[in-house]
Scaffold this active site. Structure first.
Site, PDB file in Angstrom:
ATOM      1  N   CYS A 175       3.530   6.127   4.667  1.00 42.77           N
ATOM      2  CA  CYS A 175       3.663   7.531   4.268  1.00 42.77           C
ATOM      3  C   CYS A 175       4.514   7.680   3.003  1.00 42.77           C
ATOM      4  O   CYS A 175       4.170   8.454   2.117  1.00 42.77           O
ATOM      5  CB  CYS A 175       4.346   8.353   5.367  1.00 42.77           C
ATOM      6  SG  CYS A 175       3.835   7.984   7.032  1.00 42.77           S
ATOM      7  N   ASP A 176       5.626   6.993   2.942  1.00 40.00           N
ATOM      8  CA  ASP A 176       6.636   7.325   1.934  1.00 40.00           C
ATOM      9  C   ASP A 176       6.921   6.220   0.920  1.00 40.00           C
ATOM     10  O   ASP A 176       7.728   6.418   0.002  1.00 40.00           O
ATOM     11  CB  ASP A 176       7.958   7.703   2.638  1.00 40.00           C
ATOM     12  CG  ASP A 176       7.778   8.925   3.542  1.00 40.00           C
ATOM     13  OD1 ASP A 176       6.948   9.783   3.200  1.00 40.00           O
ATOM     14  OD2 ASP A 176       8.453   9.013   4.580  1.00 40.00           O
ATOM     15  N   CYS A 215       8.353   5.315   7.858  1.00 36.52           N
ATOM     16  CA  CYS A 215       6.930   5.044   7.677  1.00 36.52           C
ATOM     17  C   CYS A 215       6.644   4.650   6.230  1.00 36.52           C
ATOM     18  O   CYS A 215       6.620   5.504   5.340  1.00 36.52           O
ATOM     19  CB  CYS A 215       6.115   6.277   8.073  1.00 36.52           C
ATOM     20  SG  CYS A 215       4.359   6.119   7.717  1.00 36.52           S
TER      21      CYS A 215
END
Ligand code: NDP
Length: 313
Positions: free
Chosen positions: A137-138, A134
């Protein structure tokens, strides 16, 4: 056979948000967590885009807090995996797990989708420590780093483009000789000077140590040659698999297996509602999952009230 008003399948953000709402409505919802207790967000590290958390919150902590909130209002969670679903003629629903059989007036399906992984040796070791699924997200952990994105679809293109906000360089590894992504997405990566597309290539091995990923071995699908590549992070964008197998033949799904639900989260079976990634292959965000979880709970509550009213007549 245990009877319940509402059974919620899944204990990720969508399922737990639904549980908070239904518990506050005094429906005493039962959450069957599934094997991945806490859902996808429980496997990530810092969540920086959850509103109200300017300093970020760890994914596992976020779902733990949600669970505590749901239980505080009367929700019950059980670490059980639903193995079958049946719609009954009287309008109720039967759900079986390995150890129990339940009957419910309403069911909220929040079983999520699982990112597809390559299945290579050592992948477990580097999950969230060099290998991710993701970018939203990261990605921010890779400022001025070298990243590889794997995949050839719209998601791989979108993630590659997004990651260039942070990364020094992004290499898009495509296993075929061309991207299958739509033209606008292809153009977006082709025009981005920070992205290099490497076709006919795939990862055959991860390289690293206890501290994390250090590189990969790339297999050239044309020549068969293998070469090492130094890289700080790998993002896999090779599709998701919705967790809908027990609903095949009962609930309507799209061609990818995601549940079809209307804007009120209603499925084709009255009393069954879908929330979160199990019915969404597009946004896949915690906050959108929470939104549909709340919507499903409100619809379930109204459905139960009107069913009881009709049954009394
Ligand atoms: P797709 O199924 O479209 O693409 C998956 C990609 O991963 C394919 O290129 C496939 O290769 C590749 N792949 C699969 N397995 C492997 C493997 N083991 N090793 C290497 N590569 C592999 O999934 P997406 O997640 O990209 O998209 C899903 C849906 O969501 C699509 O309908 C897409 O249009 C949509 N979407 C739309 C977006 C947008 O419009 N902004 C953004 C993101 C998704 P191959 O081509 O060889 O099969």
């Amino acid at each position: 056979m245990e009877e319940r008003d509402v059974i919620i399948l899944g204990s990720g953000v969508a399922g737990l948000t639904a549980a908070i709402y239904n518990a506050r409505a005094e429906l005493k919802p039962l959450v069957l967590t599934g094997m991945a207790d806490g859902g996808q967000i429980a496997t990530t590290t810092v969540v920086e885009n959850w509103p109200g958390e300017p300093d970020g919150i760890m994914g596992p902590e976020l779902v733990q807090r949600m669970k505590r909130q749901a239980e505080k209002f009367g929700a019950e969670t059980r670490f059980e995996q639903a193995v079958s679903y049946k719609a009954n003629e009287d309008g109720t629903h039967t759900i079986k797990t390995d150890s129990n059989e339940y009957q419910a007036l309403a069911v909220i399906v929040a079983t999520g989708a699982s990112a597809r992984w390559l299945g290579l040796p050592d992948e477990e070791k580097y999950k969230s420590n060099g290998v991710h699924t993701c970018a939203t997200c990261d990605g921010a952990f890779y400022k001025n780093k070298d990243i590889v994105v794997v995949g050839g679809g719209d998601a791989a293109c979108e993630e590659s483009d997004f990651l260039t906000r942070f990364a020094r360089k992004v290499t898009l590894l495509v296993r075929k000789d061309r991207l299958r992504a739509s033209l606008p997405m292809r153009e977006r990566v082709e025009k981005n000077p920070k992205i290099t597309i490497r076709s006919l290539a795939q990862i055959s091995r991860y390289l690293g140590d206890e501290k994390g990923l250090r590189g990969i071995v790339v297999h050239d699908n044309k020549t068969g040659e293998e070469s090492e590549m130094k890289v700080d992070g790998v993002f896999l964008a090779i599709g998701h698999v919705p967790n809908t197998s027990i609903f095949k033949g009962a609930l309507d799904m799209d061609e990818l297996g995601y549940l079809r639900a209307d804007q009120h989260t209603e499925t084709n079976i009255p009393g069954v509602f879908a929330a979160g990634d199990v019915a969404d292959h597009y946004f896949r965000q915690a906050i959108t999952a929470a939104g549909t979880g709340a919507a499903a709970a409100i619809r379930a509550e109204k459905y139960i009230a009107s069913k009881r009213h009709a049954d009394r007549r």
